[in-house]
Design an enzyme around this catalytic site. Sequence first.
Site, short mmCIF file in Angstrom:
data_model
loop_
_atom_site.label_atom_id
_atom_site.label_comp_id
_atom_site.label_asym_id
_atom_site.label_seq_id
_atom_site.Cartn_x
_atom_site.Cartn_y
_atom_site.Cartn_z
N ALA A 131 -0.07 -9.60 16.52
CA ALA A 131 0.46 -8.29 16.90
C ALA A 131 -0.55 -7.18 16.71
O ALA A 131 -0.53 -6.19 17.43
CB ALA A 131 1.72 -7.99 16.10
N GLN B 92 9.13 -6.95 14.30
CA GLN B 92 10.24 -7.19 13.37
C GLN B 92 11.58 -7.39 14.08
O GLN B 92 12.59 -7.62 13.41
CB GLN B 92 10.35 -6.02 12.38
CG GLN B 92 9.14 -5.86 11.47
CD GLN B 92 8.99 -6.99 10.46
OE1 GLN B 92 9.93 -7.74 10.20
NE2 GLN B 92 7.80 -7.11 9.89
N CYS C 148 0.48 -1.10 -0.54
CA CYS C 148 -0.79 -0.63 -1.06
C CYS C 148 -1.93 -1.51 -0.57
O CYS C 148 -1.87 -2.71 -0.68
CB CYS C 148 -0.77 -0.64 -2.58
SG CYS C 148 0.46 0.47 -3.25
#
Lengths: 399, 147
Positions: free
Chosen positions: A78, A186, A331
């Site tokens: 993707a 998703q 993160c």
Amino acid sequence: MSKRTRPIYLDYAASTPADPRVIVRMLEYLGPGSVFANPGSATHALGRAAREAVEAARHEVAALIGARDREVIFTSGATESNNLALSGLARARRERGRHLVSSQIEHSSVLDTLRSLEADGFEVTYVPCDRNGCVDPEEIRRALRSDTLLCSVMHVNNETGVIQDVASIGSICRERGIVFHVDAVQSAGKLPIDLAALPVDLMSFSGHKIYGPKGIGALYLRNDPELVLEPIIHGGGQERGLRAGTLATHQIVGLGEAFRIARLEGATDACRIQGMRDGLWARLRTLSGVELNGASVPRVCGLLSLTFTGVGGESLLFFLGDLALAQGSACASARGEPSHVLKALGRSDAEAEATLRISLGRFTTEDEIESAAQAIAEAYGQMLEVAPRKGGRMGSRTV
Amino acid sequence: MKPGDGDPVPLLPEEGESPRSRFERWARDLRRAGGFEPGLPNVREGTAGSPEQGSEIEFLLEIRDGLIARARYRYRGGPWTGAACAYYAEWLEGRSARSDIVPPGCAVAGFLGYPRVRYDEALLVEDAIIHALGNEDRSGRRERGGS
């Protein structure tokens, strides 16, 4: 919770295991004695068989999303699909305009591509979301300009699971003749997608979020009229010149099988997974201080984004070592910035740090959910118990 | 008796662990987490950190005859904060209530195998302890002494 030999996997939004049926199919195209030949080798039967397998997989991908076969381009994933869609379209049309529109809560593969385009002279408007994580189609309408080339909004947010109104946004873009791209990583296999009806021009997919292999993805490219993209990878002219490189037959076959299974079983899976997700939330919502992000808007079936107020998210994760789940803040480094998505929802740095993403999938069991609920309740209770009683700033050196 | 009181930074025994195992053992050790029974005299309290910093620590020290009889703490932050709290709490019990013998946060962070970006969490814990040792007890009296 008793020690398990493997953690309970609740990170399906990050990656799914390949379905065993996918693996069986892939092995038919990998080793000696298999159909391993280059699908570009039309001079012999093995090459032609590999080509047939590639085209059969393309058909399966197209069938799940209501597209035509020739509208599906295979990519490495993707991230590449998003890069090709955004960069390829903007650069191909740069003489027509320099403006792009997206939202503040897109995946980094979209945001970083847009930043790269900004560095190259394009201008991007990033539309905010509301406190539930929804992008208002009217905000998109207001952001469009006469020189806007493209709008990109994800179908389902990868951190909150919130479903965006891509049908309305697409209609607005279509009225204005603006190309509309959707990152559907998703949502594919979890929500119905019918591109014959949906006003979307470009759509990105990933293999390893839909029980296929890693390293493969697809880009839907509307063919009515055919969109022109500037390729970002150059070479042998594969995929109609849009994506050069030898086609990875086994990966593509795996992707096709994953899409076929999703077409046949996705709705049933989604129903079962949603039931477990709701059961888990029903257990966790009884804990004081736990908040569900996007609680009042439609969300995809298998994802809970939960903010555990008053505790440190990293400590909570540490004490939940038997669970494989994600911290809401994505993160990039050991001590990265808080999640841009949660910040866009209005969460403070501390709340974003204390947010966990729990994502369920095809192989999640009721027993695992029961164990996870118990472990989370215990760990959160423990963390609250040891948390400071006083609020406010405490004296300390600057570090 | 703990050896080395007053010597430069005596750390607790390693127990033959890897730094990661040592960190995990201390991070999971919540024996001294929490507070003292209400109304306990001769308790000094020190705090450090803030929500914005990502870590908040309260350290509580019960002082008897110039010695730290018991240490307790509360924290909000990462497991690195928790491990440093647990380590310091064990280290402090039985030692003189003097701030000059408290091991520097850097030494504790190194001993526990912290990555450099996490050293600040041990420094904040050290700050809370130093503040506690410099504060009056909760009844307003300052315990005199040092043995």
